[in-house]
Enzyme design. Structure first.
Site, PDB file in Angstrom:
ATOM      1  N   ASP A  95       1.325  10.496   0.486  1.00 47.49           N
ATOM      2  CA  ASP A  95       1.223  10.792  -0.932  1.00 47.49           C
ATOM      3  C   ASP A  95       1.962  12.104  -1.219  1.00 47.49           C
ATOM      4  O   ASP A  95       3.105  12.267  -0.776  1.00 47.49           O
ATOM      5  CB  ASP A  95      -0.265  10.819  -1.336  1.00 47.49           C
ATOM      6  N   HIS A 250      -2.751   1.720  -0.870  1.00 50.76           N
ATOM      7  CA  HIS A 250      -2.121   3.047  -0.807  1.00 50.76           C
ATOM      8  C   HIS A 250      -2.728   3.931   0.276  1.00 50.76           C
ATOM      9  O   HIS A 250      -2.028   4.703   0.923  1.00 50.76           O
ATOM     10  CB  HIS A 250      -2.263   3.725  -2.178  1.00 50.76           C
TER      11      HIS A 250
END
Length: 271
Positions: A95, A250
């Protein structure tokens, strides 16, 4: 342990001994994101270094948005290595931590041995990824509005945060955001580095990545397209490796910890 760069203190944990590897988290996480990777890497003979990055967890939280600009965040990572007396380290990021890892590898190539980036591709590749990526990144514009973004994310027991992030660790993440006051500092990463003008201006020009680099993307990622990762190869001068995981979302190191551990241990040279 604690390092200080430009007057900002960064708290970090060190587990094991051997070749250093730094694990960089993103938003809305802290270093605890990597709890499934630390034991595997330490047992394999690595010195595993896990910071709470600027604004997160136990680390300092400057009030100014400008304090979260990427060059300053990169000095925090280099400062950790300096504190430990480590000349070089493997860098692993996810991220925002992946975006930061790309920048560190670009501007401090002598400090980065191997680079592994999860989910987020090279900043230029991300910028040039086209409409489908812009569509997925809608929240980055919402996050530019101080107060509004915080309210949207935190009302009704953080309902929008839970629904938007699909975070498998949502309860613990919310508890930590509240206890540590990390929400606005975390949003300041977006405000400092992807302001609205960045959507129409040329991307940041970074030196080519010299380190051997592995990019990992998962097919269930709600926020990122595969192309922004695969096209990152254009910006890597060193060896490039791409791994696609079918299924996980994710938060790939939480949803597929065994597979991520296997890939990291296969890619990162050990002691």
């Amino acid at each position: 342990m604690r390092s200080v760069a430009n007057g900002v203190g960064i708290e970090f944990d060190v587990t094991g001994s051997g070749r250093p590897v730094v694990l960089l988290h993103g938003f809305p996480d802290s270093g605890r994101l990597w709890r499934n990777q630390v034991p595997a890497l330490a047992e394999a003979g690595f010195q595993v270094i896990v910071p709470d990055l600027r604004g997160a967890g136990r680390s300092d939280k400057p009030a100014e948005v400008e304090a979260y600009r990427m060059p300053l965040l990169a000095t925090d990572v280099v400062g950790i290595l300096d504190t430990l007396g480590a000349e070089r380290a493997h860098i692993v990021g996810h991220d925002w931590g992946a975006a930061l890892a790309w920048v560190v590898a670009s501007f401090a190539p002598d400090r980065v041995d191997h680079l592994a980036v999860l989910s987020v591709g090279h900043p230029t590749s991300f910028h040039n990824a086209g409409f489908r990526q812009r569509e997925k990144s809608w929240y980055m514009l919402l996050f530019q509005f101080p107060g509004i973004a915080e309210e949207w994310l935190s009302t009704n027991d953080w309902a929008e945060t839970r629904q938007w992030t699909r975070h498998p660790d949502a309860d613990a993440v919310v508890t930590e955001l509240e206890a540590c006051g990390s929400l606005t500092p975390g949003l300041n990463w977006y405000r400092a580095n992807v302001p609205p003008r960045s959507w129409v201006e040329p991307p940041l020009q970074l030196p080519p990545i010299q380190a051997p680099t592995m990019g990992v993307w998962s097919s269930g990622d709600f926020a990122l397209t595969e192309e922004q990762m695969t096209n990152s190869a254009r910006y890597v001068a060193g060896p490039w490796r791409y791994e696609r995981l079918e299924g996980p979302g994710h938060w790939v190191q939480l949803e597929a910890p065994g597979e991520i551990n296997r890939l990291l241990l296969d890619f990162l040279p050990g002691p």
